[in-house]
Structures are given as C-alpha cells and as structure tokens.
Design a protein around this motif. Structure first.
Motif, PDB file in Angstrom:
ATOM      1  N   LEU A   1      -0.733 -39.513 -63.783  1.00  0.00           N
ATOM      2  CA  LEU A   1      -0.055 -40.174 -62.676  1.00  0.00           C
ATOM      3  C   LEU A   1      -0.945 -41.307 -62.185  1.00  0.00           C
ATOM      4  O   LEU A   1      -2.170 -41.234 -62.272  1.00  0.00           O
ATOM      5  CB  LEU A   1       0.197 -39.201 -61.514  1.00  0.00           C
ATOM      6  N   ALA A   2      -0.280 -42.352 -61.639  1.00  0.00           N
ATOM      7  CA  ALA A   2      -1.026 -43.450 -61.027  1.00  0.00           C
ATOM      8  C   ALA A   2      -0.696 -43.489 -59.546  1.00  0.00           C
ATOM      9  O   ALA A   2       0.473 -43.451 -59.159  1.00  0.00           O
ATOM     10  CB  ALA A   2      -0.651 -44.783 -61.680  1.00  0.00           C
TER      11      ALA A   2
ATOM     12  N   GLN B   1      -7.950 -38.408 -64.295  1.00  0.00           N
ATOM     13  CA  GLN B   1      -9.252 -38.967 -64.635  1.00  0.00           C
ATOM     14  C   GLN B   1     -10.098 -39.262 -63.401  1.00  0.00           C
ATOM     15  O   GLN B   1     -11.288 -38.949 -63.361  1.00  0.00           O
ATOM     16  CB  GLN B   1      -9.085 -40.273 -65.456  1.00  0.00           C
ATOM     17  N   ASP B   2      -9.481 -39.865 -62.372  1.00  0.00           N
ATOM     18  CA  ASP B   2     -10.261 -40.329 -61.218  1.00  0.00           C
ATOM     19  C   ASP B   2     -10.363 -39.270 -60.132  1.00  0.00           C
ATOM     20  O   ASP B   2     -11.358 -39.234 -59.393  1.00  0.00           O
ATOM     21  CB  ASP B   2      -9.630 -41.604 -60.642  1.00  0.00           C
TER      22      ASP B   2
ATOM     23  N   ASN C   1      -9.841 -42.962 -53.707  1.00  0.00           N
ATOM     24  CA  ASN C   1     -10.247 -43.821 -54.811  1.00  0.00           C
ATOM     25  C   ASN C   1      -9.326 -45.024 -54.975  1.00  0.00           C
ATOM     26  O   ASN C   1      -9.776 -46.129 -55.318  1.00  0.00           O
ATOM     27  CB  ASN C   1     -10.297 -43.004 -56.105  1.00  0.00           C
ATOM     28  N   ALA C   2      -8.020 -44.814 -54.752  1.00  0.00           N
ATOM     29  CA  ALA C   2      -7.097 -45.952 -54.820  1.00  0.00           C
ATOM     30  C   ALA C   2      -7.409 -46.957 -53.720  1.00  0.00           C
ATOM     31  O   ALA C   2      -7.333 -48.176 -53.917  1.00  0.00           O
ATOM     32  CB  ALA C   2      -5.656 -45.457 -54.721  1.00  0.00           C
ATOM     33  N   ASP C   3      -7.774 -46.453 -52.541  1.00  0.00           N
ATOM     34  CA  ASP C   3      -8.124 -47.342 -51.428  1.00  0.00           C
ATOM     35  C   ASP C   3      -9.382 -48.143 -51.775  1.00  0.00           C
ATOM     36  O   ASP C   3      -9.451 -49.361 -51.534  1.00  0.00           O
ATOM     37  CB  ASP C   3      -8.348 -46.488 -50.177  1.00  0.00           C
ATOM     38  N   ALA C   4     -10.385 -47.475 -52.379  1.00  0.00           N
ATOM     39  CA  ALA C   4     -11.606 -48.181 -52.764  1.00  0.00           C
ATOM     40  C   ALA C   4     -11.308 -49.248 -53.821  1.00  0.00           C
ATOM     41  O   ALA C   4     -11.848 -50.377 -53.773  1.00  0.00           O
ATOM     42  CB  ALA C   4     -12.631 -47.183 -53.298  1.00  0.00           C
TER      43      ALA C   4
ATOM     44  N   ALA D   1     -16.174 -45.457 -60.828  1.00  0.00           N
ATOM     45  CA  ALA D   1     -17.038 -44.581 -60.025  1.00  0.00           C
ATOM     46  C   ALA D   1     -18.056 -45.353 -59.201  1.00  0.00           C
ATOM     47  O   ALA D   1     -18.389 -44.971 -58.076  1.00  0.00           O
ATOM     48  CB  ALA D   1     -17.759 -43.583 -60.940  1.00  0.00           C
ATOM     49  N   GLU D   2     -18.545 -46.481 -59.757  1.00  0.00           N
ATOM     50  CA  GLU D   2     -19.593 -47.214 -59.038  1.00  0.00           C
ATOM     51  C   GLU D   2     -19.048 -48.121 -57.960  1.00  0.00           C
ATOM     52  O   GLU D   2     -19.802 -48.841 -57.302  1.00  0.00           O
ATOM     53  CB  GLU D   2     -20.426 -48.030 -60.032  1.00  0.00           C
ATOM     54  N   MET D   3     -17.739 -48.120 -57.760  1.00  0.00           N
ATOM     55  CA  MET D   3     -17.160 -49.030 -56.779  1.00  0.00           C
ATOM     56  C   MET D   3     -17.648 -48.743 -55.366  1.00  0.00           C
ATOM     57  O   MET D   3     -17.868 -49.643 -54.579  1.00  0.00           O
ATOM     58  CB  MET D   3     -15.629 -48.904 -56.801  1.00  0.00           C
TER      59      MET D   3
END
Length: 948
Positions: free
Chosen positions: A548-549, A647-648, A658-661, A679-681
């Motif tokens: 899913l995205a 995955q994330d 993570n989507a917000d980042a 991950a490094e974001m």
C-alpha cells in the motif's frame, strides 16, 4: 567290585581253566565261590590274552538274558554300545598295561537285548609261571541304580521348576529368620537377585512400621501355633518401593525351618484403599451437601442420618440410629411424606414430591430412592422458593399491567417466530390491530431478523441487547427500532421469545447527521481523520503481503491564495482539489482531508513502488490544469510524500509519520514533486531517541512541571477553573513540547506513571488554591488511553483527591474519543465508576477529526470541548454562527456542557457567547501559566473573579 570280593579272587588260581570254561554247563560246583557268585548281585568273568571272554558266571548271563554261548569269545569292545565310552577307553588303557582296575563303568548290550545295560567291572591280570594268560574279575549291573538316580534328578528338577515358576512367592527360612531359599516370583516382587536375598534376615526387608508384628510372628510360630495363614504385611523393594504381601508360614521343629508362601496383594490393597477413600468421600459429601439425608433398612430402621437431618428433627443422632423411622420421629405418622415413603418401598420406584412439614409450616422437596437395602431419602427446605413463586405470580400480574402501559412495543413469540402476544404500543408502532398481529411471523415485521436464529445470531446465546433493526409498518414505511429480546426454553422444551422494541427513528436521523459531521470534512465532503484512520486500519488488516502507498499531499503556496483572494475562493479551490484527487483514484482507494491544505491518499500498489510513482504522477498531473474560481483561473501545485507498506512502516502512525517526512522533503526539493520516504530523511529520528532515553528518568529527576490555563464561564465571564498542562524542562534538550514526548511516553508505557504524577500534582495544587484563595476552581486533567484501561485508575484518583483534601466535583478528567473507543465497554464501565464518585468527565479536542457524536451517548459524559481548529473553521467558513449554535444546541440536548478552546479574538468570543457556549479558554484570557504566574493571576482577580 568291592575290596572283599577282590580279596577272594586269588583263590580262582586253584580252579583248572578247562573246568571253569564249562562251569556254566556242568552241575553246580560244590566249591563255595561259584555258589557265592550265584547268591551275589555280582558275576564272575575271565578273559584270555586277547581279551575274549572265556568264563562268565550265571549272573552275567542273567544281565544280558542270553546263554553263555552268546558271550563266550566276545571282546568287551563288541559288547559296548559306544566305542568311545570313557569307561571302555579306561579299560583298554589298563589292560594294555596289564594293570588291575576297579569300578570301571560302561554301557553294553548284545544283539538279542532290547535295552543296553549299565555295567561296572573290576579285574586283575592272570599270570601262570610268569606268563600273562588274561584277566579275571567280577561285574555288577547298575542299570536300575542309574534309572533311579535319573528319576530322582528329574523329580528334583521338576520340584525346582515348580517352585521357581510358581506365581506365589515361596521361601525357606532358618530358625533365625534368615532366607535360605527364595523363588523367582519372590525375587521379582522384591526386585532382588537370589544371591542378594540368600542369608538376609527377613525382618530387614519388612516395612519399618510392620517390623514389630514381624518380630512377634517369629515368637508365635516357635512357641504358639506352628501355622499362620494370610497375614498381610508391607515389604520393601530394592528400588525403595513398597509391596503388600499376604503370607502363610509353617514352622517345622524337626527341620528347624520355616516354610513360607505369599501372594502380592498390592493391587487389591490399592483397590481397598481407594474403596475406603471413596467411602470417606461419600460420607464427607453426604455430611457437607446442602440436602438433609437419611437412610432406612427394609424393616424401616434408621441406618444413617446426616447432621442436617439431626438439626432438622431436633433430636440427637444416637436416638435416631437403629430405631424405626416413625418411632424415632413420631410426627411423621399420618403424613403424606410417610405414605410416599411406603409407596416407594413397596413399588421400588423413585419418587420426588413437595410437602409441608407438619407443625412448622415449612415446605420441603423430598427425593426418595429405593434399593435392595431399603430407602435413601434426600430433602431440603423450599419455603423460600415456595414464597418466591407466589411472589412471582403476583409480580407477573403487575408486570402484565405495566407492559400494557409501557410506550415501548412488547412482543411474545414462539420458537418459530409466531407472535403470541403484543401490547398496545406495538400495535401503534406497526399500524396493525392486535388480532392482525397474533399468529403473524416476526420475519414479516422485522425483515432484518426473519427468524429466531437470525434474531440471536452474533449476540450472547439466548439474548439480544441493543440490536438495531427495521420494523415494517402496515402502510409499508419502516421504523428504525432498538431490539432487546431474550430466548428461553423451559424444562418441557417449549421455547419463547420475549422482546421490547423502541422507536429510535428520530434519533438515528440525528446520529446520521452527527456521524457525517464527525467522519467527513464539512467543507469538501471528503473523509476526515477519523474515517481515514478507520479505513486505513482496515486496509492494513486486509493487505496481507500486498503493498500500500500512503501519500501526504500538501498544496504549495496555498496561504498566498488565501491571503490574496480571501477565504471563500480558497475554500472553492480546496473543494475542486478534493474532486480531482478523488477522480484519479480507484474505488478501493481513499482520499481524506486532514485540515487546511493537507490531504492524504491511500492506494493499493500491485506493482509496488512503480505503482505508487504512477499514482503520484497522476495526482500531480490532475492538479496541473487551471482551477476556475469564477472571477479568475488559478494554478496550484502540490508536494507529495509517499510511504510504502510494509517496507517503510507497518502501523498507521508509522506510515503517516514517514509520509509526512517525505512530503517535507518534496517541498524542500522545490515543490510540485513527489518523494518516497527514506530512512535518513528525518533528523527527528535522532531527536526522538534522545527524548526516549531522557524520558525514562525525567519523572525521577523532577524535570516535569504543570502550567495552568484559566477557564472562564462565558455567561458571567468569571474564572471557574483551569486546565493542568504538563511541561518538560530538560537540562540539555531544553523545553520539550508535549506533542514531542507524550506520544513516546504512550508508546513506551511511561504515560501511566507520568499521568499519575500529573493527577496527584494537579489535585494537590488545586487543594492549595482552595485553601489559599478561597476559590472553588475545577481543575481539568488529561487522561491517556492507557490510563483509562488501568484497573487501578479509580483507586489512583481517590488517593489523589484524599491526599489533596479536594472535593471530587472540583476534578475534571479529559479524554479524547480515540481513547474512549479503544475498548468501549471498559471505557463506559470505568467512566461510570468515576462519575459515580462525583468527578466530571469531558471529551477533549472535538472537531479535530477524532470525535464521533454517535458514540457520545454510550458514555457518562458531562462536557464536550471544542478544538480551536473546529471553531475557527466554522467561524471563518460558510457555516458561520448558525452552525456553531446548532452544534452547541445539539450538545445541550444531549445534556453536555460545551467548552471552547483556543479563543484568541474578541469576535470569536462574542460569537461563542451568542451561541450560548458554556465555557471557554484561550490566549484572549490567558496563556498557560507556570505555578507562580498562576498564583499571581489568582491573587489579582477581583472578588467576583470576573476577567473582563
């Protein structure tokens, strides 16, 4: 051949050889030696130099049963049955050396003989004038002796086999009790070898508790009766176990021996012990059971009476046992109970009956069980039940009267769902007359529940609580009803359905409107955060291994459009953006608006990241076309952050984060773009770790403090309370925002201890405010979902109030609806307990997308707190004052007070006062104040506590 016989052999030299060869055929010699051989079991023989028999006496002829002609001239090798016979071989060695021999045994036979004979011979060489002439000697037939010896040996072997293979344990002991012989069964029973037992004193093998008896047994055998039968005794096995043996022993003085036999009775002993335990348990059961019990023999004598029977008849047990029943208890004479006892004894059939006890007026249920020994009788007092049944009959009459008057529809149906009874309210609700309804199937009236199994499917067996359904009226219209029903089956198998129907049509319409408000964005009609959370959680649960995205979509430079064109065009733009985003996604996807210019899209991605990239590109392309806002066209772009499941992240919160980042990375890279999470974001990850580590010791180090924001009654404009807000001052991190550390505390299980500290500290400070300033202010404390689930929450609250000396009505507990609905049954129960103690309960942050009015009536709530974003959205949007007023009126209709948060302008205040909002707080009145600042704030208030 014995020595005496050999001593007479030299006399044979005096007998001429010619005479000796024919001696058997001549008349008996007058000499003594031949006569001696005839009378003896021995015979006389001679051989020549070649070993051939030359003389044989009659004794040898008798052995072989032949005449001398069959023997004379024969060599012993010819008579022997086995040329390798040891005796024959020894004979050959001796004669070869011309040596005498004595008692050589061999087996011989002649052709006419049926069975061979065992012979023993003795002989010496014969010399005449120094020349060897042969041998002479005597012989004897020992065949009978060998047969007897063999028979004796066989008998001994049979006796030994009989003893060793006997099932019983057999042993022989000497007069001191030492084991001389013991058979295999005894060895197996005790686990020893015969060698280990031989010579051991038997009493060392006896169980220590039985050794005194064993010692007395030996004395008794020797000095009393020489025979003891069936004495049970425990013996010790080699492995430490115990075996029970039943022994019989006999003492034979002549042999000074004890002959013992025993049988392993361990199994029967265990059975006897279990039987005794069973009898003990039965006796204990009879004595402790709820019923009184007695038993009588066939001649009506009492054989058993338990304590309850003794207490009931009021007579000692010894005056009852052994006596005839009606003599022991005379009041039984002439009663129905005694008649039933006699009938059961005569017929042999069980009987159960209820009867009043003479004199006492009490009622009893009696069960009588006849058997071959007499009767067993159980009885117990049912007076309370009898009186209760009479009360029930009276109550049922009152219930029928109440049912006839109740405004809820009442129905009674059989197992098949056919109506047996209805009340007037049910007739009014359905539009049918009573006669039209009786016999009608429930399925024709309740299409959602066409039959009894469907009616009760999904609820606890036999009951329906709060099931919603549709009642089909006679005119074809449907009413939404709340069904409460139960299904019962009596002892005879007759089943009935009893139910009440409440018309909730109006309420459902109100709830539907509220549900729309609570789950959808009022501007765009898209799902809000609540519905997004629900749908995403469902998609995650059903995803399995599919990808899913989750996409965070933020419009670029939207604030400039709002500032330059105004809010109304900005709202139109948001609505058109919502339509385009929705049009680009499939039906199995979702688009939601979080607020402002933030949207979220969730979509399945069969091809993984490539599918997500294609969807993101489509969304950007859809937004690239100009938007017609009436007066002019505008162009708008968006930044999209994409987080992939799994995955994330695998949780809803992780995907959002993570989507917000990723979205902020897209904005930072120039806008009008999409970006996948990496991950490094997020530098926040490092900060989060620091916060998490420091949070474990923050409470212990006293790094937390409370700030207080005043709350104002909007009618009187007086301060009526304050909200306690936690603040964290870390030596290195500085002031850490609650939004940064509270979610971590909840995730790591620290929120309960922190929340308990906030509760105690807020109560203590409010108690001090009460005593210092004489003002009864209500302090509001936020509770987390984990605190609400805590079993000791009630005790914590009570302890905090008690320690502070604070009345319960001066404490208010705030919860978000997400905390409430995690476990609605637990929440309702816990909040009910708190409210019962006088504490007020509030729902916090309503309007942020977390609240649903449809659930509010499930909980014992007092206050609804409107979030600032909800208030500002309505005041700045199309709904204006009318919507806020309608919402507040609806809350008041639900007996809820309304508190507005985030009041920052006088215009907002006036709007809320005009809408009759109850209370408010915000920077217009005061920002959150530290403790010293809040104390100064209270000290400066006028006596009326008015803030305006």
């Amino acid at each position: 051949m014995d020595r005496l016989t050999l001593n007479v052999m030299p006399a044979l030299h005096e007998v001429p050889r010619s005479a000796l060869r024919i001696a058997p055929a001549q008349p008996p010699s007058r000499e003594p030696f031949p006569s001696l051989t005839r009378l003896s079991s021995h015979w006389y023989w001679e051989t020549d130099e070649a070993g051939r028999l030359t003389i044989v006496s009659e004794g040898m002829q008798r052995v072989f049963g032949v005449g001398p002609e069959a023997l004379l001239g024969k060599r012993r090798e010819e008579l022997a049955t086995d040329p390798h016979d040891p005796g024959l071989l020894e004979y050959q060695r001796r004669t070869a050396r011309l040596e005498p021999f004595q008692d050589l045994e061999y087996v011989a036979a002649v052709a006419a003989q049926d069975t061979p004979s065992h012979l023993v011979i003795s002989g010496e060489p014969i010399f005449e004038r120094g020349a060897f002439r042969g041998y002479r000697g005597i012989g004897r037939d020992i065949t009978g002796e060998r047969q007897n010896a063999r028979m004796v040996a066989d008998l001994a072997a049979e006796n030994s086999a009989l003893i060793d293979n006997a099932v019983d344990l057999l042993a022989i002991l000497d007069e001191d009790g030492r084991l001389l012989r013991i058979n295999q069964s005894a060895c197996d029973a005790l686990g020893y070898t015969p060698e280990e037992l031989r010579g051991r004193p038997y009493d060392k093998l006896v169980h220590p508790d039985d050794r005194p008896r064993a010692a007395m047994l030996g004395h008794y055998l020797r000095h009393g009766d020489a025979l003891v039968r069936d004495m049970a005794m425990r013996w010790l096995r080699k492995d430490g176990g115990t075996v029970h043996l039943s022994m019989s022993l006999r003492w034979l003085p002549s042999q000074r021996r004890v002959y013992a036999s025993a049988r392993d009775i361990s199994a029967s002993q265990a059975i006897q012990e279990e039987l005794q335990k069973s009898r003990n348990r039965l006796s204990a059961l009879i004595e402790t059971m709820g019923d009184a019990f007695f038993a009588v023999s066939r001649d009506w004598r009492c054989t058993y009476v338990n304590r309850k029977t003794v207490a009931f008849v009021g007579r000692p047990q010894h005056t009852l046992l052994g006596r005839i029943l009606w003599e022991a208890v005379p009041e039984l004479l002439g009663t129905e109970s005694l008649a039933r006892f006699r009938l059961a004894m005569e017929s042999g059939r069980n009987s159960t009956f209820e009867a009043a006890h003479p004199g006492s007026g009490t009622w009893h249920e009696t069960r009588v069980y006849p058997h071959e020994d007499g009767l067993s009788v159980f009885f117990h007092d049912i007076t309370a039940r009898f009186m209760a049944e009479r009360a029930i009959r009276e109550s049922e009459q009152r219930l029928r009267e109440v049912i006839a008057m109740t405004p809820s529809g009442y129905l009674l149906a059989d197992r098949a769902g056919r109506l047996l009874d209805v009340n007037p309210a049910f007739c009014a609700m359905s539009g049918y007359g009573r006669d039209e309804l009786l016999g009608r199937k429930l399925g024709t009236l309740l299409p959602d529940c066409p039959d009894e199994p469907a009616l009760f499917d999904g609820d606890e067996p036999g009951a329906v609580h709060g099931r919603e359904g549709t009642l089909r009226r006679k005119d074809g219209h449907g009413l939404t009803v709340l069904i409460n029903a139960n299904f019962k089956e009596d002892a005879g198998g007759q089943a009935t359905i009893t139910g009440f129907l409440t018309d909730i049509t109006g309420r459902k319409q109100d709830e539907a409107r509220l549900q729309q408000l609570a789950t959808h964005d009022t501007l765009t009609g898209l799902p809000n955060r609540v519905l997004l959370n629900e749908r995403l959680q469902q998609m995650l649960a059903e995803a399995g291994g599919s990808e899913l995205a989750v996409m965070f979509i933020d419009l670029d430079q939207f604030k400039k459009i709002n500032d330059s064109m105004g809010h109304e065009p900005g709202d139109k733009l948001l609505c058109q953006v919502a339509l385009r985003l929705r049009a680009m996604l499939q039906a199995d996807s979702i688009v939601a608006r979080l607020g402002g210019d933030e949207f979220v899209a969730v979509a399945p991605c069969p091809a993984g990241a490539s599918s997500a990239a294609a969807i993101a590109a489509l969304l950007l392309a859809a937004l690239a076309a100009p938007f017609d806002l009436g007066a002019q066209e505008v162009f708008v772009s968006a930044s999209i952050g994409v987080a992939m499941y799994p995955q994330d992240a695998v949780t809803r919160e992780g995907l959002f984060q993570n989507a917000d980042a990723a979205m902020y990375r897209a904005k930072a890279s120039g806008r009008n773009a999409w970006c996948f999470f990496e991950a490094e974001m997020s530098a926040e990850t490092r900060i989060r770790m620091q916060i998490e580590q420091a949070l474990h010791r923050a409470l212990e180090r006293g790094e937390f403090e409370l700030h207080y924001q005043p709350r104002v009654d909007l009618r009187s404009m007086t301060v009526v309370g304050m909200e306690a807000l936690i603040r964290w001052n870390h030596p290195q991190l500085g002031r850490v925002a609650p939004l940064d550390f509270i979610p971590i505390a909840e995730e790591k299980g620290l929120i309960e201890d922190i929340g308990a500290w906030v509760l105690r500290e807020a109560c203590l400070q409010n108690g001090r405010f009460l005593r210092q300033f004489g003002r009864s202010l209500r302090v509001s404390v936020n509770l987390s979902a984990r605190q609400l689930r805590c079993e000791t929450l009630g005790a914590q609250v009570a302890a905090a109030l008690d320690a502070a000396g604070l009345p319960p009505h001066l404490l208010e507990l705030e919860l978000t609806e997400s905390a409430l609905i995690e476990d609605m049954d637990v929440s309702a129960r816990r909040l009910g307990e708190l409210k019962a103690s006088g504490i007020r309960i509030a729902v916090d942050d309503f309007g942020t997308g977390y609240s649903a009015l449809a659930y509010l009536q499930r909980f014992p709530l007092d206050i609804l707190k409107l979030d600032r974003s909800f208030i500002n959205q309505q005041i700045d949007g199309d709904g204006s004052v009318n919507f806020i007023k309608a919402f507040i009126d609806l809350a008041h209709a639900l007996n809820l007070s309304v508190v507005a948060e985030g009041i920052e302008t006088a215009a907002t205040l006036e709007t809320l006062r005009a809408s009759q909002c109850d209370e408010g707080q915000g920077y217009l009145f005061s920002r959150p104040l530290s403790l010293p600042e809040f104390q100064l704030f209270l000290a400066r208030l006028p006596a009326s506590a008015c803030v305006v």
